[in-house]
Design an enzyme around this catalytic site. Structure first.
Site, PDB file in Angstrom:
ATOM      1  N   SER A 155       0.854  -1.191   0.000  1.00 16.26           N
ATOM      2  CA  SER A 155       0.000   0.000   0.000  1.00 16.26           C
ATOM      3  C   SER A 155       0.882   1.230   0.000  1.00 16.26           C
ATOM      4  CB  SER A 155      -0.864  -0.004   1.265  1.00 16.26           C
ATOM      5  OG  SER A 155      -1.536   1.211   1.418  1.00 16.26           O
ATOM      6  N   TYR A 168      -2.285  -1.551  10.443  1.00 14.68           N
ATOM      7  CA  TYR A 168      -2.286  -1.722   8.974  1.00 14.68           C
ATOM      8  C   TYR A 168      -0.949  -1.256   8.392  1.00 14.68           C
ATOM      9  CZ  TYR A 168      -4.091  -1.225   4.152  1.00 14.68           C
ATOM     10  OH  TYR A 168      -4.299  -1.309   2.784  1.00 14.68           O
TER      11      TYR A 168
HETATM   12  N1  NAD Z   1      -8.901   0.005  -1.331  1.00 14.01           N
HETATM   13  C1  NAD Z   1      -7.818   0.748  -1.111  1.00 14.01           C
HETATM   14  O1  NAD Z   1      -7.855   1.982  -1.079  1.00 14.01           O
HETATM   15  C2  NAD Z   1      -6.475   0.096  -0.951  1.00 14.01           C
HETATM   16  C3  NAD Z   1      -5.331   0.935  -0.970  1.00 14.01           C
HETATM   17  C4  NAD Z   1      -4.078   0.333  -0.840  1.00 14.01           C
HETATM   18  C5  NAD Z   1      -3.962  -1.043  -0.711  1.00 14.01           C
HETATM   19  N2  NAD Z   1      -5.094  -1.802  -0.693  1.00 14.01           N
HETATM   20  C6  NAD Z   1      -4.910  -3.243  -0.581  1.00 14.01           C
HETATM   21  O2  NAD Z   1      -5.517  -3.870  -1.723  1.00 14.01           O
HETATM   22  C7  NAD Z   1      -5.899  -5.215  -1.371  1.00 14.01           C
HETATM   23  C8  NAD Z   1      -7.320  -5.486  -1.789  1.00 14.01           C
HETATM   24  O3  NAD Z   1      -8.200  -4.634  -1.069  1.00 14.01           O
HETATM   25  P1  NAD Z   1      -9.633  -4.213  -1.640  1.00 14.01           P
HETATM   26  O4  NAD Z   1      -9.630  -2.740  -1.764  1.00 14.01           O
HETATM   27  O5  NAD Z   1      -9.939  -5.040  -2.831  1.00 14.01           O
HETATM   28  O6  NAD Z   1     -10.568  -4.607  -0.369  1.00 14.01           O
HETATM   29  P2  NAD Z   1     -11.768  -5.673  -0.166  1.00 14.01           P
HETATM   30  O7  NAD Z   1     -12.096  -5.684   1.278  1.00 14.01           O
HETATM   31  O8  NAD Z   1     -12.887  -5.379  -1.091  1.00 14.01           O
HETATM   32  O9  NAD Z   1     -11.117  -7.061  -0.598  1.00 14.01           O
HETATM   33  C9  NAD Z   1     -10.314  -7.815   0.272  1.00 14.01           C
HETATM   34  C10 NAD Z   1     -10.670  -9.280   0.077  1.00 14.01           C
HETATM   35  O10 NAD Z   1      -9.838 -10.052   0.955  1.00 14.01           O
HETATM   36  C11 NAD Z   1     -10.660 -11.021   1.583  1.00 14.01           C
HETATM   37  N3  NAD Z   1     -10.093 -11.414   2.869  1.00 14.01           N
HETATM   38  C12 NAD Z   1     -10.021 -10.665   4.017  1.00 14.01           C
HETATM   39  N4  NAD Z   1      -9.506 -11.381   5.010  1.00 14.01           N
HETATM   40  C13 NAD Z   1      -9.223 -12.609   4.504  1.00 14.01           C
HETATM   41  C14 NAD Z   1      -8.674 -13.787   5.043  1.00 14.01           C
HETATM   42  N5  NAD Z   1      -8.328 -13.857   6.345  1.00 14.01           N
HETATM   43  N6  NAD Z   1      -8.505 -14.863   4.247  1.00 14.01           N
HETATM   44  C15 NAD Z   1      -8.876 -14.816   2.944  1.00 14.01           C
HETATM   45  N7  NAD Z   1      -9.435 -13.730   2.367  1.00 14.01           N
HETATM   46  C16 NAD Z   1      -9.593 -12.637   3.141  1.00 14.01           C
HETATM   47  C17 NAD Z   1     -11.996 -10.338   1.753  1.00 14.01           C
HETATM   48  O11 NAD Z   1     -13.038 -11.281   1.993  1.00 14.01           O
HETATM   49  C18 NAD Z   1     -12.129  -9.579   0.454  1.00 14.01           C
HETATM   50  O12 NAD Z   1     -12.749 -10.332  -0.550  1.00 14.01           O
HETATM   51  C19 NAD Z   1      -5.617  -5.335   0.116  1.00 14.01           C
HETATM   52  O13 NAD Z   1      -4.334  -5.924   0.318  1.00 14.01           O
HETATM   53  C20 NAD Z   1      -5.579  -3.891   0.595  1.00 14.01           C
HETATM   54  O14 NAD Z   1      -4.856  -3.718   1.777  1.00 14.01           O
HETATM   55  C21 NAD Z   1      -6.329  -1.276  -0.800  1.00 14.01           C
END
Ligand code: NAD
Length: 276
Positions: A155, A168
């Protein structure tokens, strides 16, 4: 099927929705078959946004199959390395091999540092940090004979610390330690390991009242519209957030054969946030 990933198999965690689903679709569009895992259910410390569901994971399956690609999808928790291994091994047994790993699963629940419960610190570290190691650990034995590409989602919270997110931020910094360690140790097997560092991405993880409130703290009813301009202030480019496919395109690049000598790098997809 033609495409940059023709004949390859990709293992993606957190594939039920948002970025994980987008990665599954984007890699499948380029010819990859997919092994998808997701917890597809609630995680105790996350109350800011709803959990992914089994229906979400089924929708990922539908969308990949609509591209005429094969997909093996399993419910599994990245904290449970045995369940993760079983899911991956089943997928490899059905699809024949493994080439690409995308460690994407994660949770995000903000809290001021001194108000963070011990168990909530631990749950974020267990999923966002140990879960990434578990993903690599179960995948590496499949890659050692053929080489491959591992992409870990960190991130902007690695390059800059987000407010109210010590757990986080710490986990995302740690992902870079895992990435660099594995990149070094497994380069001899032609395994490349890199991380992507998204800025805000237009998914439920940030499009919720808790995160809008962080960006628009004086507003008693913060919204996507009211918080948008504050999100945009982070960026050099004039946008508030990127879309999941923007991260998928970075993952696709790192997963493809084009960057064959790129390993151990941290690739921001940040609309110029770091340079601003
Ligand atoms: N959305 C943002 O602004 C953002 C910014 C930087 C980084 N990220 C990173 O991007 C990645 C994806 O995030 P997103 O935005 O798609 O969020 P999201 O919550 O929509 O997707 C995350 C997915 O991970 C799954 N998950 C959570 N815990 C789990 C576990 N213990 N075992 C298996 N699956 C699990 C959830 O069920 C979900 O489907 C993450 O690593 C997040 O930290 C997101």
């Amino acid at each position: 099927m033609a495409g940059r990933l023709a004949g390859k198999v990709a293992f993606i965690t957190g594939a039920a929705r948002s970025q994980g689903r987008s990665h599954a679709i984007r890699l499948a569009q380029e010819g990859a078959d997919i092994i998808a895992v997701d917890i597809a259910g609630p995680v105790e410390s996350v109350t800011a946004y709803p959990p992914a569901t089994e229906e979400d994971l089924a929708e990922t399956v539908n969308e990949v199959e609509a591209l005429d690609r094969r997909i093996v999808a399993r419910k599994a928790d990245v904290r449970d390395s045995q369940a993760l291994k079983q899911a991956l091994d089943d997928g490899v047994a059905q699809l024949g091999k493994l080439d690409i790993v995308v460690a994407n699963a994660c949770i995000f629940q903000t809290s001021p540092a001194l108000e963070l419960a011990d168990k909530d610190w631990q749950e974020t570290i267990d999923i966002n940090l140990t879960g990434v190691w578990n993903t690599a650990k179960v995948a590496l034995p499949h890659l050692i004979n053929n080489g491959g590409s591992i992409v870990m989602t960190s991130s902007l919270a690695d390059l800059k610390a987000l407010g109210n997110s010590i757990h986080y931020n710490t986990a995302k910094h740690g992902v870079v330690g895992i990435m660099r360690s594995i990149a070094n140790e497994f380069a001899q097997y032609n395994i490349r390991v890199n991380s992507v560092h998204p800025t805000s991405v237009n998914t439920i993880m940030i499009q919720n009242e808790q995160v809008w409130g962080l960006f628009d703290p004086d507003n008693p009813q913060p919204s996507r519209e009211s918080a948008g301009p504050m999100f945009q202030q982070l960026h050099a480019l004039p946008i508030p957030w990127v879309e999941p496919v923007d991260i998928s395109n970075a993952v696709l690049f790192l997963a493809s054969d084009a960057p064959r000598y790129i390993t151990g790098v941290t690739l921001p997809v940040d609309a110029g946030a770091f340079t601003k």
